[in-house]
Design a protein around this motif. Structure first.
Motif, PDB file in Angstrom:
ATOM      1  N   LEU A 154      -5.723   5.933 -15.304  1.00 45.73           N
ATOM      2  CA  LEU A 154      -5.452   4.518 -15.571  1.00 45.73           C
ATOM      3  C   LEU A 154      -3.957   4.260 -15.645  1.00 45.73           C
ATOM      4  O   LEU A 154      -3.453   3.263 -15.108  1.00 45.73           O
ATOM      5  CB  LEU A 154      -6.125   4.086 -16.872  1.00 45.73           C
ATOM      6  N   ALA A 155      -3.220   5.158 -16.314  1.00 44.76           N
ATOM      7  CA  ALA A 155      -1.774   4.983 -16.452  1.00 44.76           C
ATOM      8  C   ALA A 155      -1.074   5.090 -15.103  1.00 44.76           C
ATOM      9  O   ALA A 155      -0.198   4.267 -14.777  1.00 44.76           O
ATOM     10  CB  ALA A 155      -1.216   6.030 -17.425  1.00 44.76           C
ATOM     11  N   CYS A 156      -1.448   6.071 -14.298  1.00 45.32           N
ATOM     12  CA  CYS A 156      -0.847   6.212 -12.964  1.00 45.32           C
ATOM     13  C   CYS A 156      -1.168   5.006 -12.089  1.00 45.32           C
ATOM     14  O   CYS A 156      -0.313   4.506 -11.355  1.00 45.32           O
ATOM     15  CB  CYS A 156      -1.344   7.497 -12.297  1.00 45.32           C
ATOM     16  N   GLY A 157      -2.402   4.526 -12.180  1.00 43.58           N
ATOM     17  CA  GLY A 157      -2.798   3.358 -11.393  1.00 43.58           C
ATOM     18  C   GLY A 157      -2.069   2.105 -11.830  1.00 43.58           C
ATOM     19  O   GLY A 157      -1.676   1.285 -10.989  1.00 43.58           O
ATOM     20  N   ALA A 158      -1.863   1.944 -13.129  1.00 45.17           N
ATOM     21  CA  ALA A 158      -1.150   0.763 -13.634  1.00 45.17           C
ATOM     22  C   ALA A 158       0.288   0.746 -13.133  1.00 45.17           C
ATOM     23  O   ALA A 158       0.801  -0.296 -12.690  1.00 45.17           O
ATOM     24  CB  ALA A 158      -1.185   0.746 -15.162  1.00 45.17           C
ATOM     25  N   ALA A 159       0.963   1.893 -13.201  1.00 38.05           N
ATOM     26  CA  ALA A 159       2.340   1.971 -12.707  1.00 38.05           C
ATOM     27  C   ALA A 159       2.397   1.710 -11.206  1.00 38.05           C
ATOM     28  O   ALA A 159       3.300   1.012 -10.713  1.00 38.05           O
ATOM     29  CB  ALA A 159       2.931   3.347 -13.026  1.00 38.05           C
ATOM     30  N   SER A 160       1.428   2.237 -10.477  1.00 35.35           N
ATOM     31  CA  SER A 160       1.373   2.010  -9.028  1.00 35.35           C
ATOM     32  C   SER A 160       1.216   0.536  -8.703  1.00 35.35           C
ATOM     33  O   SER A 160       1.886  -0.002  -7.818  1.00 35.35           O
ATOM     34  CB  SER A 160       0.196   2.799  -8.426  1.00 35.35           C
ATOM     35  N   GLY A 161       0.344  -0.138  -9.439  1.00 28.47           N
ATOM     36  CA  GLY A 161       0.123  -1.557  -9.198  1.00 28.47           C
ATOM     37  C   GLY A 161       1.335  -2.402  -9.495  1.00 28.47           C
ATOM     38  O   GLY A 161       1.667  -3.327  -8.751  1.00 28.47           O
ATOM     39  N   ALA A 162       2.034  -2.101 -10.597  1.00 30.00           N
ATOM     40  CA  ALA A 162       3.214  -2.882 -10.973  1.00 30.00           C
ATOM     41  C   ALA A 162       4.318  -2.770  -9.931  1.00 30.00           C
ATOM     42  O   ALA A 162       4.913  -3.784  -9.514  1.00 30.00           O
ATOM     43  CB  ALA A 162       3.726  -2.416 -12.341  1.00 30.00           C
ATOM     44  N   LEU A 163       4.604  -1.562  -9.477  1.00 26.91           N
ATOM     45  CA  LEU A 163       5.662  -1.376  -8.491  1.00 26.91           C
ATOM     46  C   LEU A 163       5.269  -1.962  -7.133  1.00 26.91           C
ATOM     47  O   LEU A 163       6.096  -2.574  -6.450  1.00 26.91           O
ATOM     48  CB  LEU A 163       5.982   0.114  -8.352  1.00 26.91           C
ATOM     49  N   ALA A 164       4.016  -1.777  -6.735  1.00 27.37           N
ATOM     50  CA  ALA A 164       3.568  -2.309  -5.454  1.00 27.37           C
ATOM     51  C   ALA A 164       3.603  -3.835  -5.435  1.00 27.37           C
ATOM     52  O   ALA A 164       4.004  -4.459  -4.442  1.00 27.37           O
ATOM     53  CB  ALA A 164       2.150  -1.812  -5.148  1.00 27.37           C
ATOM     54  N   ALA A 191       0.827  -1.207   0.000  1.00 28.49           N
ATOM     55  CA  ALA A 191       0.000   0.000   0.000  1.00 28.49           C
ATOM     56  C   ALA A 191       0.863   1.258   0.000  1.00 28.49           C
ATOM     57  O   ALA A 191       0.526   2.253  -0.653  1.00 28.49           O
ATOM     58  CB  ALA A 191      -0.942  -0.005   1.210  1.00 28.49           C
ATOM     59  N   GLY A 192       1.987   1.208   0.738  1.00 25.51           N
ATOM     60  CA  GLY A 192       2.861   2.367   0.762  1.00 25.51           C
ATOM     61  C   GLY A 192       3.411   2.694  -0.610  1.00 25.51           C
ATOM     62  O   GLY A 192       3.382   3.854  -1.056  1.00 25.51           O
ATOM     63  N   THR A 193       3.921   1.680  -1.319  1.00 29.55           N
ATOM     64  CA  THR A 193       4.468   1.892  -2.660  1.00 29.55           C
ATOM     65  C   THR A 193       3.388   2.310  -3.648  1.00 29.55           C
ATOM     66  O   THR A 193       3.607   3.171  -4.511  1.00 29.55           O
ATOM     67  CB  THR A 193       5.162   0.615  -3.158  1.00 29.55           C
ATOM     68  N   SER A 194       2.213   1.698  -3.518  1.00 31.35           N
ATOM     69  CA  SER A 194       1.116   2.015  -4.440  1.00 31.35           C
ATOM     70  C   SER A 194       0.698   3.475  -4.332  1.00 31.35           C
ATOM     71  O   SER A 194       0.631   4.202  -5.335  1.00 31.35           O
ATOM     72  CB  SER A 194      -0.079   1.099  -4.147  1.00 31.35           C
ATOM     73  N   PHE A 195       0.429   3.931  -3.119  1.00 34.87           N
ATOM     74  CA  PHE A 195      -0.004   5.315  -2.946  1.00 34.87           C
ATOM     75  C   PHE A 195       1.141   6.307  -3.179  1.00 34.87           C
ATOM     76  O   PHE A 195       0.911   7.426  -3.647  1.00 34.87           O
ATOM     77  CB  PHE A 195      -0.616   5.513  -1.564  1.00 34.87           C
ATOM     78  N   LEU A 196       2.365   5.916  -2.848  1.00 36.72           N
ATOM     79  CA  LEU A 196       3.510   6.781  -3.126  1.00 36.72           C
ATOM     80  C   LEU A 196       3.624   7.029  -4.630  1.00 36.72           C
ATOM     81  O   LEU A 196       3.770   8.174  -5.083  1.00 36.72           O
ATOM     82  CB  LEU A 196       4.786   6.148  -2.598  1.00 36.72           C
ATOM     83  N   THR A 197       3.568   5.950  -5.406  1.00 32.11           N
ATOM     84  CA  THR A 197       3.682   6.078  -6.857  1.00 32.11           C
ATOM     85  C   THR A 197       2.522   6.879  -7.434  1.00 32.11           C
ATOM     86  O   THR A 197       2.709   7.748  -8.293  1.00 32.11           O
ATOM     87  CB  THR A 197       3.733   4.684  -7.510  1.00 32.11           C
ATOM     88  N   TRP A 198       1.327   6.580  -6.940  1.00 32.03           N
ATOM     89  CA  TRP A 198       0.129   7.287  -7.404  1.00 32.03           C
ATOM     90  C   TRP A 198       0.247   8.791  -7.130  1.00 32.03           C
ATOM     91  O   TRP A 198       0.040   9.621  -8.014  1.00 32.03           O
ATOM     92  CB  TRP A 198      -1.084   6.705  -6.704  1.00 32.03           C
ATOM     93  N   GLY A 199       0.603   9.133  -5.904  1.00 31.04           N
ATOM     94  CA  GLY A 199       0.717  10.544  -5.546  1.00 31.04           C
ATOM     95  C   GLY A 199       1.833  11.240  -6.294  1.00 31.04           C
ATOM     96  O   GLY A 199       1.677  12.389  -6.728  1.00 31.04           O
TER      97      GLY A 199
END
Length: 323
Positions: A238-248, A206-214
């Motif tokens: 969608l693009a920001c969410g996809a990157a967040s999901g991959a890194l998380a 969750a930390g990585t996901s929201f960090l990337t998203w923000g």
């Protein structure tokens, strides 16, 4: 911004709190439904279901596993356990997004205070809060998805209540009389198998996901001058969410593998309570370090679109609700 508009965007108001939770819950349900068949296959791989071990390790194996599930259980087989998923994901996503909104407002009330560390802390705390309240539903959902033989042998698929009752009546052997007594006095603890490793994995996820998203939204969407929430196009969300999901997913996947094995421990090792270090050792002994990444490619296929849809739908519903 007018006084009425300001009150609508007051994150401390009950209206904002409820609408934020509603938007997050709906977003979570939509995203999970999109990837439900992939989720079923991934759970079978991660938990080393003996009927599906031979398919693990490749994309073609995932397709073969999905085809077998479809042959034996039809389209409903691909969604086995999804009812429990929806029962869990609505409160989980609602609490997660609602908590993040509140923590973001507390830790980062102005653009100048929006740092990556604070984004990570806010995301990790919101994830831990949500899983604390919804973990028993996750245990039931995984059990329903794990069981395969009953349908193949002509029986019925496991129901939510049947899976819950099975977990409740399990009697694992604890390492000490004190622990045994505790499990007898508090049988609901059986619904928290793998909880410690889940919390450990939730922090980087969750930390990585929201960090990337923000970070990505701050990088590509300049804040409006009147202090209103950032608005992006659905494609950018969608693009920001996809990157967040991959890194998380990359950061937390080994914890997820151990957690899945522990969650089905009552079926694979009914005589005792599997601890997370012991489970990790078994995973390593069976496949080495690669064992902690079994199904990761399939995990990307699931998590990337799921996270993308989740964030995008969350933002879209908030926009529709004028948040």
């Amino acid at each position: 911004m007018t006084p009425n508009a300001a009150s609508k965007h007051d994150k401390q108001s009950l209206r904002y709190l409820l609408l934020s939770g509603f938007a997050g819950g709906i977003a979570g349900c939509v995203a999970k439904s999109v990837v439900a068949p992939l989720d079923r296959v991934k759970i079978l791989f991660q938990s080393s279901n003996p009927d599906f071990n031979k398919y693990a390790g490749s994309y073609s194996g995932a397709l073969q596993a999905g085809a077998r599930i479809y042959r034996e259980g039809g389209i409903l087989g691909l969604f086995q356990g999804h009812s429990a998923t929806l029962l869990r994901i609505y409160p989980y996503a609602a609490i997660k997004f609602m908590a993040y909104d509140q923590l973001e407002n507390t830790l980062m009330p102005t653009p100048e205070k929006q740092t990556n560390l604070r984004r990570f802390v806010a995301g990790a705390a919101s994830g831990v809060t949500s899983v604390l309240f919804t973990y028993p539903l996750e245990i039931i959902r995984v059990r329903m998805a794990y069981i395969t033989r009953s349908v193949a042998d002509g029986g019925s698929k496991p129901s939510f209540l049947h899976a819950a009752a099975q977990i409740y009546h399990e009697t694992p052997r604890a390492p000490s009389p004190a622990s045994t007594s505790l499990f007898h006095r508090l049988p609901l603890l059986k619904f928290y198998r793998g909880f410690s490793v889940t919390l450990t994995g939730m922090v980087p996820y969750a930390g990585t996901s929201f960090l990337t998203w923000g970070y990505l939204r701050a990088r590509f969407i300049p804040p409006p001058p009147d202090g209103a929430p950032r608005r992006a196009t659905p494609l950018l969300d969608l693009a920001c969410g996809a990157a967040s999901g991959a890194l998380a997913q990359t950061a937390s996947y080994p914890f997820e593998v151990v957690r899945r094995r522990m969650q089905v421990g009552g079926l694979t090792h009914p005589d005792r309570w599997m601890r997370w270090r012991e489970t990790a050792a078994l995973v390593y002994a069976a496949r080495g370090w690669r064992g902690f990444y079994v199904g990761l490619g399939l995990g990307y296929l699931k998590i990337v679109p799921m996270t993308a849809v989740s964030y995008a739908v969350w933002q879209w519903i908030k926009l529709v609700l004028d948040q």
